[in-house]
Motif scaffolding. Structure first.
Motif, PDB file in Angstrom:
ATOM      1  N   LYS A  28     -11.306  49.977   8.839  1.00 17.11           N
ATOM      2  CA  LYS A  28     -12.323  49.126   8.237  1.00 17.11           C
ATOM      3  C   LYS A  28     -12.249  49.325   6.726  1.00 17.11           C
ATOM      4  O   LYS A  28     -11.849  50.376   6.244  1.00 17.11           O
ATOM      5  CB  LYS A  28     -13.701  49.511   8.773  1.00 17.11           C
ATOM      6  N   ARG A  29     -12.658  48.319   5.988  1.00 18.47           N
ATOM      7  CA  ARG A  29     -12.547  48.359   4.528  1.00 18.47           C
ATOM      8  C   ARG A  29     -13.936  48.377   3.903  1.00 18.47           C
ATOM      9  O   ARG A  29     -14.841  47.693   4.367  1.00 18.47           O
ATOM     10  CB  ARG A  29     -11.787  47.127   4.017  1.00 18.47           C
ATOM     11  N   ASP A  60     -10.173  46.973  -3.251  1.00 22.21           N
ATOM     12  CA  ASP A  60     -10.455  46.626  -4.644  1.00 22.21           C
ATOM     13  C   ASP A  60     -11.289  45.364  -4.817  1.00 22.21           C
ATOM     14  O   ASP A  60     -11.755  45.085  -5.909  1.00 22.21           O
ATOM     15  CB  ASP A  60      -9.144  46.465  -5.414  1.00 22.21           C
ATOM     16  N   THR A  61     -11.449  44.592  -3.751  1.00 23.88           N
ATOM     17  CA  THR A  61     -12.193  43.341  -3.865  1.00 23.88           C
ATOM     18  C   THR A  61     -13.209  43.213  -2.731  1.00 23.88           C
ATOM     19  O   THR A  61     -12.938  43.613  -1.610  1.00 23.88           O
ATOM     20  CB  THR A  61     -11.254  42.114  -3.809  1.00 23.88           C
ATOM     21  N   PRO A  62     -14.357  42.635  -3.024  1.00 22.42           N
ATOM     22  CA  PRO A  62     -15.355  42.449  -1.968  1.00 22.42           C
ATOM     23  C   PRO A  62     -14.907  41.447  -0.901  1.00 22.42           C
ATOM     24  O   PRO A  62     -15.380  41.501   0.230  1.00 22.42           O
ATOM     25  CB  PRO A  62     -16.602  41.961  -2.711  1.00 22.42           C
ATOM     26  N   ASP A  63     -13.993  40.553  -1.255  1.00 22.45           N
ATOM     27  CA  ASP A  63     -13.527  39.541  -0.298  1.00 22.45           C
ATOM     28  C   ASP A  63     -12.813  40.139   0.897  1.00 22.45           C
ATOM     29  O   ASP A  63     -12.807  39.551   1.983  1.00 22.45           O
ATOM     30  CB  ASP A  63     -12.590  38.546  -0.994  1.00 22.45           C
ATOM     31  N   THR A  64     -12.192  41.301   0.726  1.00 16.30           N
ATOM     32  CA  THR A  64     -11.442  41.921   1.818  1.00 16.30           C
ATOM     33  C   THR A  64     -12.237  43.029   2.508  1.00 16.30           C
ATOM     34  O   THR A  64     -11.708  43.702   3.387  1.00 16.30           O
ATOM     35  CB  THR A  64     -10.113  42.501   1.304  1.00 16.30           C
ATOM     36  N   ALA A  65     -13.498  43.201   2.123  1.00 19.00           N
ATOM     37  CA  ALA A  65     -14.310  44.311   2.639  1.00 19.00           C
ATOM     38  C   ALA A  65     -15.063  43.937   3.908  1.00 19.00           C
ATOM     39  O   ALA A  65     -15.546  42.819   4.049  1.00 19.00           O
ATOM     40  CB  ALA A  65     -15.298  44.764   1.578  1.00 19.00           C
ATOM     41  N   ASP A  66     -15.167  44.920   4.794  1.00 18.63           N
ATOM     42  CA  ASP A  66     -16.034  44.809   5.962  1.00 18.63           C
ATOM     43  C   ASP A  66     -17.446  45.281   5.621  1.00 18.63           C
ATOM     44  O   ASP A  66     -18.411  44.901   6.276  1.00 18.63           O
ATOM     45  CB  ASP A  66     -15.498  45.665   7.112  1.00 18.63           C
TER      46      ASP A  66
END
Length: 87
Positions: A28-29, A60-66
């Motif tokens: 998970k990110r 590094d980016t919120p777009d790829t975060a869980d």
């Protein structure tokens, strides 16, 4: 590859002078945005270590975060105002 068949690739993320070794595959990110003083930076690093135990690796980016966390200081108004701009 471990006993469950998952492949663990290693990579490093450098942030505020610390280097983290993380599992890349099947994790998970988490994205942590930190505003405020050095203590806030320290607290964010501690959160990363705690979340690592739960299977999260930093991104590094919120777009790829869980999971997205915003860590700020409420003692001073400026960091708190930056949070509202970020949201």
């Amino acid at each position: 590859m471990d006993a469950s068949g998952r492949v663990h690739a290693l990579y490093y993320t450098v942030g505020t002078g610390h280097i983290f070794q993380k599992r890349k595959a099947m994790s998970k990110r988490v994205y942590i945005k930190t505003y405020g003083c050095q203590m806030n930076e320290h607290d964010s690093q501690r959160m990363l270590f705690m979340l690592d135990a739960l299977g999260y690796s930093p991104t590094d980016t919120p777009d790829t975060a869980d999971l997205i966390l915003v860590n700020t200081c409420s003692v001073r108004a400026n960091p708190e105002n930056k949070v509202y701009s970020f949201l």
